[in-house]
Design a protein around this motif. Structure first.
Motif, mmCIF file in Angstrom:
data_model
loop_
_atom_site.group_PDB
_atom_site.id
_atom_site.type_symbol
_atom_site.label_atom_id
_atom_site.label_comp_id
_atom_site.label_asym_id
_atom_site.label_seq_id
_atom_site.Cartn_x
_atom_site.Cartn_y
_atom_site.Cartn_z
ATOM 1 N N ASP A 98 0.883 -1.381 0.087
ATOM 2 C CA ASP A 98 0.027 0.032 0.120
ATOM 3 C C ASP A 98 1.000 1.364 -0.097
ATOM 4 O OD1 ASP A 98 -2.170 -1.524 -0.016
ATOM 5 O OD2 ASP A 98 -2.615 -1.538 1.965
ATOM 6 N N GLU A 166 -6.997 6.484 1.885
ATOM 7 C CA GLU A 166 -6.623 4.928 2.556
ATOM 8 C C GLU A 166 -7.711 3.983 1.699
ATOM 9 O OE1 GLU A 166 -7.455 4.998 6.665
ATOM 10 O OE2 GLU A 166 -5.249 5.536 6.891
ATOM 11 N N PRO A 167 -7.070 2.750 1.402
ATOM 12 C CA PRO A 167 -5.819 2.221 1.684
ATOM 13 C C PRO A 167 -5.022 3.006 0.508
ATOM 14 C CG PRO A 167 -7.075 0.525 0.709
ATOM 15 C CD PRO A 167 -8.025 1.687 0.952
ATOM 16 N N ASP A 284 -4.447 -4.573 10.492
ATOM 17 C CA ASP A 284 -3.971 -4.337 9.242
ATOM 18 C C ASP A 284 -2.909 -5.180 8.680
ATOM 19 O OD1 ASP A 284 -3.954 -2.758 6.732
ATOM 20 O OD2 ASP A 284 -2.475 -1.363 7.427
ATOM 21 N N PRO A 307 -8.403 -0.206 7.052
ATOM 22 C CA PRO A 307 -9.076 0.360 5.942
ATOM 23 C C PRO A 307 -9.483 -0.500 4.832
ATOM 24 C CG PRO A 307 -6.818 1.480 6.173
ATOM 25 C CD PRO A 307 -6.838 0.141 7.081
ATOM 26 N N ASN A 328 -9.747 3.736 9.709
ATOM 27 C CA ASN A 328 -8.157 4.086 9.774
ATOM 28 C C ASN A 328 -7.752 2.965 11.166
ATOM 29 O OD1 ASN A 328 -6.402 5.805 11.626
ATOM 30 N ND2 ASN A 328 -5.669 6.046 9.546
#
Length: 567
Positions: A98, A166-167, A284, A307, A328
């Motif tokens: 990402d 995001e992401p 994440d 995200p 987030n």
């Protein structure tokens, strides 16, 4: 009369206005308008600084490393289809992690006659494709092709906004030569027309449900894999875990989240910790565990937070998910901590047990990394020795060295590992990008011999010398594809390969003289053969960097790994 500028100049001005400091460039014959724009605009400070890189993978990886060090997206420009092809490996890595990169490539001129930018060379016939973007379409969040000069600045602003939302992720804009050379009215105001979307916040009901589960848990576990640049996620996870006695496992680390001395950090041994956990919070982490080695209990409450908590871009990712919280990551963990604080569960007994596990884990890492004086060096020895010279601010880029748990890290974002995509050749140029972002910081690249060769080291050392980037490169040299060898032996422990003197398809010998390769760019080099020589060589290398501001390479002979040890 309104002043006109080329679309190429508008692109550069718009990049600068959108916060892009550098364009990492590997130029081609389709760059005429860009070159002219830099000649006209570059000295004014209205364009990002161009950084010439003699290979496209190096350019993309430098932008990747610069983002890891700064949290600011950078741009890359390469030649038409051939340059884009060489960029694909870097974009695969950026996609897996990402990383927002503003990717441009030239596009073969569409016309053959007298239009500005029309074809002038035989290669512009051979390089034409029906769908050039197909090479990268799966690796970017957004793609488009410049059609008219007046759109150029706004397309750049849109690209930057999408990349940073995001992401985050890479975006791609192809630049045919004719519209790139078109004139367009100059603007008095180059401010962005679009900005990244504000990060999403988690669903309060899902946060409350997760907090209730954690409050009732006997053996909760947090799994983390990558942090954010500002360290907000680290602070949130560290505080939540310590206040409520929740074990933290950092697994397959690409950006370390917590300091090595955090009392709740228990190491990456999920085969032990995961089946025993009654609540698992995955933060994440695209690769949260390996199903073959261990998985959560059927009765565990498994929460994925981030995200994009289900990582929809991965075709197969069938981890059990009781609750998926989109938002987030740092904001979600902060909200979870606040909800759990209100419940105030009693966790005193559990905290002491986790601290003992932490102490045992760190003692084991220290013992493995510090043993073997006078004998063969291992990757763990390199990690232990590098930890001694990092200080409070030094950072490590790692590709086929020891995993993050073998290092002693003073805080978050001190260790950057190769992405789960595993595209070799990333580490050294990424370290160069980070060094460019902070020339005073100690930046160490620990890379396997195969990864070093994949990085086009002649190119990387030329970049380091040209831009005065004093990176410390450590090549873990075991003379072969050791990851391939170790995994083959783990898969077939009693097979023919295990009985062979040399495992087929893994021997790289005879090895090049890596010191000579680096020395061609006047790098300070040393060959290190035994454990007793490692720490003195590192100390001397760091002194050279500090006193001479010069790049350094240590070619370190390491022992092969055992089956299943490939990190």
């Amino acid at each position: 009369m309104t002043k006109s500028i080329s679309a190429a100049a508008a692109i550069l001005k718009s990049l600068k206005a959108n916060g892009v400091d550098h364009v990492f460039v590997n130029s081609g014959t389709d760059f005429n308008a860009i070159i002219e724009a830099y000649a006209a605009e570059g000295a004014s400070g209205a364009a990002p600084e161009p950084i010439l890189a003699a290979h496209e993978n190096a350019a993309v990886s430098m932008a990747h490393g610069h983002y890891l060090a700064t949290g600011r997206a950078q741009a890359v420009m390469v030649h038409t289809n051939v340059g884009l092809a060489n960029s694909v490996m870097g974009l695969i890595n950026a996609h897996a992690d990402d990383i927002p990169i503003i990717m441009f490539s030239g596009r073969t001129p569409l016309t053959e006659h007298d239009r500005m930018g029309a074809r002038r060379s035989p290669i512009q016939y051979g390089q034409e494709q029906f769908d050039q973007t197909a090479m990268v379409r799966e690796l970017v969040k957004w793609n488009y092709e410049l059609r008219y000069g007046e759109n150029a600045a706004d397309l750049v602003s849109r690209a930057c906004a999408i990349a940073g939302s995001e992401p985050p992720g890479a975006v791609y804009l192809s630049l045919p030569a004719e519209p790139l050379a078109e004139l367009t009215p100059a603007r008095d105001d180059w401010r962005p027309i679009q900005v990244p979307a504000a990060p999403s916040r988690p669903d309060p009901a899902a946060i409350e449900e997760t907090a209730q589960s954690l409050a009732a848990a006997d053996n909760p576990l947090i799994i983390v894999q990558r942090g954010d640049h500002g360290g907000r996620l680290s602070r949130a996870v560290s505080g939540l875990a310590e206040r409520h006695a929740i074990a933290i496992a950092e697994v397959f680390v690409t950006r370390n989240v917590v300091a090595s001395d955090h009392p709740m950090l228990v190491g990456p041994d999920l085969a032990t910790y995961l089946p025993a956990a009654d609540v698992v919070v995955v933060v994440d982490a695209g690769v949260a565990w390996i199903e073959h080695h261990g998985r959560p209990s059927p009765h565990a409450h498994v929460v994925h937070i981030g995200p994009e908590p289900l990582f929809g871009r991965m075709p197969v990712r069938s981890y059990r998910t009781t609750t998926a919280i989109a938002g987030n990551a740092a904001a979600s963990i902060e909200a979870l901590g606040q909800a759990l604080d209100r419940l105030a569960p009693d966790t005193g007994t559990r905290a002491a047990a986790i601290r003992r596990r932490h102490d045992e884990f760190r003692a084991g890492m220290t013992e493995i990394g510090g043993a073997g004086a006078g004998g063969r060096i291992t990757k763990a020895h390199i990690a232990g020795s590098v930890s001694d010279v990092l200080g409070a601010d030094g950072i490590v880029f790692n590709e086929r060295g020891a995993p993050a748990s073998f290092y002693t890290l003073a805080g978050p974002n001190r260790f950057f590992g190769n992405t789960q995509a595993g595209g070799l050749g990333w580490c050294l140029p990424a370290a160069l990008g980070a060094q460019m972002a902070d020339r005073e910081r100690l930046v160490v690249a620990v890379v396997g011999d195969g990864g070093y060769m994949f990085a086009n080291p002649v190119v990387c050392h030329q970049i380091a010398e040209a831009h005065a980037l004093p990176v410390l490169t450590i090549v873990a040299n075991n003379g072969g594809w050791d990851a391939v060898r170790a995994e083959a032996l783990a898969a077939y422990p009693d097979g023919a390969a295990a009985r062979s003197t040399t495992v087929p398809l893994t021997d790289l010998g005879p090895m090049p003289d890596f010191c000579a390769v680096a020395g061609a760019s006047r790098t300070w080099t040393r060959r290190v053969e035994t454990y007793g020589d490692l720490k003195p060589a590192l100390a001397e290398a760091v002194e050279v960097i500090r006193s001479e501001r010069r790049q350094v390479l240590l070619d370190v002979s390491v022992a092969p790994e055992g089956p299943g040890e490939s990190g």
